[in-house]
Structure formats: structure tokens, C-alpha cells
Design a protein around this motif. Structure first.
Motif, short mmCIF file in Angstrom:
data_model
loop_
_atom_site.label_atom_id
_atom_site.label_comp_id
_atom_site.label_asym_id
_atom_site.label_seq_id
_atom_site.Cartn_x
_atom_site.Cartn_y
_atom_site.Cartn_z
N ILE A 228 0.75 6.02 7.02
CA ILE A 228 1.31 6.85 5.95
C ILE A 228 0.63 6.54 4.62
O ILE A 228 0.33 7.45 3.84
CB ILE A 228 2.84 6.62 5.85
CG1 ILE A 228 3.53 7.26 7.06
CG2 ILE A 228 3.39 7.18 4.54
CD1 ILE A 228 5.02 7.00 7.13
N ALA A 229 0.37 5.25 4.38
CA ALA A 229 -0.29 4.86 3.12
C ALA A 229 -1.67 5.48 3.01
O ALA A 229 -2.17 5.72 1.91
CB ALA A 229 -0.38 3.34 3.03
N ASP A 230 -2.30 5.73 4.13
CA ASP A 230 -3.66 6.29 4.12
C ASP A 230 -3.68 7.80 3.94
O ASP A 230 -4.74 8.41 3.84
CB ASP A 230 -4.39 5.93 5.43
CG ASP A 230 -4.70 4.44 5.49
OD1 ASP A 230 -4.81 3.83 4.42
OD2 ASP A 230 -4.83 3.91 6.60
N THR A 231 -2.48 8.41 3.93
CA THR A 231 -2.41 9.87 3.81
C THR A 231 -2.97 10.36 2.49
O THR A 231 -2.56 9.88 1.45
CB THR A 231 -0.94 10.33 3.89
OG1 THR A 231 -0.41 9.89 5.12
CG2 THR A 231 -0.87 11.86 3.84
N ARG B 263 0.82 -1.21 0.00
CA ARG B 263 0.00 0.00 0.00
C ARG B 263 0.85 1.26 0.00
O ARG B 263 0.53 2.25 -0.68
CB ARG B 263 -0.96 -0.01 1.19
CG ARG B 263 -2.03 -1.10 1.03
CD ARG B 263 -3.24 -0.82 1.88
NE ARG B 263 -2.93 -0.73 3.29
CZ ARG B 263 -3.48 0.13 4.12
NH1 ARG B 263 -4.38 0.99 3.69
NH2 ARG B 263 -3.14 0.13 5.39
N VAL B 264 1.95 1.26 0.75
CA VAL B 264 2.80 2.45 0.76
C VAL B 264 3.44 2.65 -0.61
O VAL B 264 3.52 3.78 -1.11
CB VAL B 264 3.90 2.37 1.84
CG1 VAL B 264 4.84 3.57 1.75
CG2 VAL B 264 3.29 2.29 3.23
N VAL B 265 3.87 1.57 -1.24
CA VAL B 265 4.50 1.70 -2.55
C VAL B 265 3.49 2.22 -3.58
O VAL B 265 3.83 3.06 -4.42
CB VAL B 265 5.13 0.37 -3.01
CG1 VAL B 265 5.56 0.43 -4.47
CG2 VAL B 265 6.32 0.03 -2.11
N ALA C 288 1.84 6.93 -6.73
CA ALA C 288 0.80 7.89 -7.10
C ALA C 288 1.24 9.33 -6.81
O ALA C 288 0.60 10.27 -7.26
CB ALA C 288 -0.49 7.57 -6.34
N THR C 289 2.32 9.48 -6.06
CA THR C 289 2.78 10.82 -5.70
C THR C 289 3.62 11.40 -6.83
O THR C 289 4.40 10.71 -7.46
CB THR C 289 3.62 10.75 -4.40
OG1 THR C 289 2.79 10.26 -3.36
CG2 THR C 289 4.14 12.12 -4.02
N LYS C 290 3.44 12.70 -7.05
CA LYS C 290 4.10 13.36 -8.18
C LYS C 290 5.62 13.23 -8.08
O LYS C 290 6.22 13.37 -7.03
CB LYS C 290 3.70 14.85 -8.19
CG LYS C 290 4.15 15.58 -9.44
CD LYS C 290 3.37 16.86 -9.66
CE LYS C 290 4.03 17.71 -10.75
NZ LYS C 290 4.71 16.88 -11.79
N GLY C 291 6.23 13.01 -9.21
CA GLY C 291 7.67 12.88 -9.27
C GLY C 291 8.04 11.98 -10.44
O GLY C 291 7.19 11.67 -11.27
N PHE C 292 9.29 11.59 -10.53
CA PHE C 292 9.71 10.68 -11.59
C PHE C 292 9.16 9.29 -11.31
O PHE C 292 8.88 8.95 -10.17
CB PHE C 292 11.24 10.62 -11.67
CG PHE C 292 11.84 11.85 -12.28
CD1 PHE C 292 12.13 11.89 -13.63
CD2 PHE C 292 12.09 12.97 -11.50
CE1 PHE C 292 12.66 13.03 -14.20
CE2 PHE C 292 12.63 14.11 -12.07
CZ PHE C 292 12.91 14.15 -13.42
N ARG D 281 12.18 17.58 -3.86
CA ARG D 281 11.21 18.58 -3.47
C ARG D 281 9.79 18.01 -3.52
O ARG D 281 8.91 18.48 -2.79
CB ARG D 281 11.32 19.78 -4.42
CG ARG D 281 10.87 21.10 -3.85
CD ARG D 281 10.99 22.21 -4.88
NE ARG D 281 10.22 21.96 -6.07
CZ ARG D 281 8.89 22.03 -6.14
NH1 ARG D 281 8.20 22.36 -5.07
NH2 ARG D 281 8.26 21.78 -7.25
N GLN D 282 9.59 17.02 -4.36
CA GLN D 282 8.24 16.49 -4.53
C GLN D 282 8.03 15.21 -3.72
O GLN D 282 7.55 15.25 -2.59
CB GLN D 282 7.96 16.26 -6.02
CG GLN D 282 7.90 17.59 -6.78
CD GLN D 282 7.65 17.40 -8.25
OE1 GLN D 282 7.60 16.28 -8.75
NE2 GLN D 282 7.50 18.49 -8.97
N ARG D 283 8.39 14.08 -4.29
CA ARG D 283 8.02 12.81 -3.64
C ARG D 283 8.72 12.63 -2.30
O ARG D 283 8.10 12.27 -1.30
CB ARG D 283 8.32 11.62 -4.55
CG ARG D 283 7.86 10.31 -3.93
CD ARG D 283 8.18 9.14 -4.82
NE ARG D 283 7.35 9.04 -5.98
CZ ARG D 283 7.79 9.10 -7.24
NH1 ARG D 283 9.06 9.28 -7.48
NH2 ARG D 283 6.96 8.98 -8.24
N ASP D 284 10.03 12.88 -2.26
CA ASP D 284 10.75 12.69 -1.01
C ASP D 284 10.20 13.60 0.08
O ASP D 284 10.11 13.21 1.24
CB ASP D 284 12.24 12.96 -1.21
CG ASP D 284 12.90 11.89 -2.08
OD1 ASP D 284 12.29 10.84 -2.29
OD2 ASP D 284 14.02 12.14 -2.54
#
Lengths: 141, 141
Positions: free
Chosen positions: B138-141, A20-22, A27-31, A106-109
Motif C-alpha cells: 500500500i505504501a508503494d501505491t 512508510r505508510v504514514v 502525502a495524500t490530499k486531505g486535512f 472522500r479524499q484520504r480515507d
DNA sequence: TATTGTTATACTCTATAACTATA
DNA sequence: TATAGTTATAGAGTATAACAATA
């Protein structure tokens, strides 16, 4: 002593939360995640080969070659022949690649770091610091 | 107080280790990870809907519908109309699905449980037990 | 022969868009 | 109008197979 039922419970819960975290990370913006991993790796080690990157990430050299091809097409990574071994290709970040890494941070991390800072208590962060290298060891199995 | 640089370091290391473990998990024999997750979830909650499964896994309902379609085609999951809401579909494991879950446990879960039991020391397992629910949050964020 | 890397191809996983049916 | 679900399509991510070049 390791209690087998404790490990079994941890295994099922761990699989679910990791996947789920992966997904959330993807889904988070970035490369794309494979590209981001290479940018970070090259930044850390400076220069390396496709085979080393593939081994470190746990993917096939063919898969890594594709990721490198994408990064090269974007002008973020450059190739140079290995002077001592004509089969190898030495990879390094270009200036644009270093800039892209800044943007990735700046984005995903930054999203993940904020989640860790804001949603985890100190005990959980301490647990994470211990768990992360343990997970890396499992990945190398 | 959360030290921002500590969280930043944790974030980068966490991303790398998580992605690598998930790749390793995917490469391990068993059902595709989305299917395995559904088998586990249905075993735990008994009966639920596609929407609930999608929300729990953090994927779109369309993606979950595809996974359910695959499991149904394999005869592992069955559908029933919700008697109180004609739009919903109630899902549950078939006998074959329950048997498949046993097999999944014997394969992928067993691999991960063994890795946890054999390669982690007690302090690392304790850290993992604390870190797992934190990761889920965190995955639920 | 063994190793490094490439090209071609296919399968898995997930998303967005457009739709139907029910509330 | 809003919600639950489906179908169609596309793109990301990774694998296997077959190959070329170098050691």
C-alpha cells in the motif's frame, strides 16, 4: 510461545512498513493527520475534552491544544465550558466540521480504502482486521 | 470479492492505529526514525545511493540528502564516488555506524519486539506477519 | 496540591524551488 | 536534455518549560 527472533524480525519489518505508510498517508490530499484524527474522534464520541483527545491520540495536551486551535480557527470545532468543571473545555464538531469530515472521507480515507480493496487479497484483509486492534494495543504501551 | 464498507472501516481504523504506533515509536529512545531506517537499510544492502534510499523510504531525494548529511556528520555513514557514474555517491556504514545500529536495535527495536512478544497472542503475530508486506505494498501505491 | 488547559519556544521531519555537475 | 545530488527555505508536527485558573 513467542519466539523472540520471530518478534525481532516482525519488529524491524513492522517499523519500516508503518513509517512508510504514514508518510504516504501524510502525502495524500486531505486535512493534516492530527486534524483529521480529531474530526473523526469528535464525530464518534460527540463531545469530549482536550485532555481526553490528547490521551487517545498519544500526544501531549499542549500539542492537542494547538491542533484544536487550528480547527477552531477554521470553524470546524467549537468549544463550550464544562458546566460541572470550570477547568475543562468541551469540544464538538460544528456543521462545517461535519462537512469537512465528509470531505476528508472522500479524499484520504477513500484513497486508503481503495488501496485496501484493490491491492489486498481477502486473506490479507482478514489479517489486517486482526492486526489493527493489536497495533492499537502496542501504541498504548 | 472485496466488500467496500469493510475496506472503508479497515481504512479508518488502520489510519488511526498506524499514526498512533508511529508516534509511540518516535517517542521511544533511539535515533530519529529516518536515520534509523537508513542504518538498517545500509546494513541490509551494504552499499547504495541516496536516490535508491529515497525511493525505498518514499521520501524526496532532498529529504534523504539531509538525513545522510546528519548521519555523515555523526560519522555513522561514509560516502564514496561511484567509479562508473560521477553523479552518484555510494553510501555505506562506518564501523561506528554498525555499532550505532546495534545500539538502535537494543533500544527501539527491542521495545517494539518486546511489545509484540508480550502483548500479542500467536494469532495476532501471525496476522501481523501477513499484514506487514500488505502494508508495504500500500505504501508503494 | 493536583488537574486542565494555554502560551512560548525549539526541534524533527518533509516538501518545493533553484542550483551544480555529470551523463 | 535527463539524471544524481546539494543548498536554501518553509511548513507540519510534536515536545518541553513556564504559566493561569479551577478543583
Amino acid at each position: 510461545m513467542s519466539d523472540p527472533s520471530e518478534s525481532a524480525r516482525l519488529a524491524v519489518d513492522l517499523r519500516q512498513s508503518l513509517v512508510r505508510v504514514v508518510r504516504r498517508l501524510r502525502a495524500t490530499k486531505g486535512f493534516p493527520l492530527p486534524q483529521a484524527a480529531v474530526l473523526h474522534r469528535l464525530d464518534r464520541v460527540g463531545t469530549t475534552s482536550i485532555g481526553e483527545l490528547a490521551a487517545h491520540e498519544g500526544v501531549r495536551p499542549q500539542s492537542m491544544a494547538q491542533t484544536i486551535g487550528e480547527l477552531e480557527a477554521l470553524g470546524l470545532v467549537q468549544r463550550a465550558p464544562d458546566p460541572t468543571d470550570g477547568r475543562r473545555v468541551l469540544l464538538s464538531l460544528t456543521a462545517a466540521g461535519a462537512a469537512a469530515l465528509v470531505e476528508e472521507r472522500r479524499q484520504r480515507d477513500d484513497w486508503l480504502a481503495s488501496a485496501i480493496a484493490e491491492q489486498l487479497d481477502p486473506a490479507e484483509r482478514a489479517a489486517l482486521a486482526i492486526a489493527i486492534p493489536a497495533l492499537s494495543r502496542i501504541a498504548d504501551t
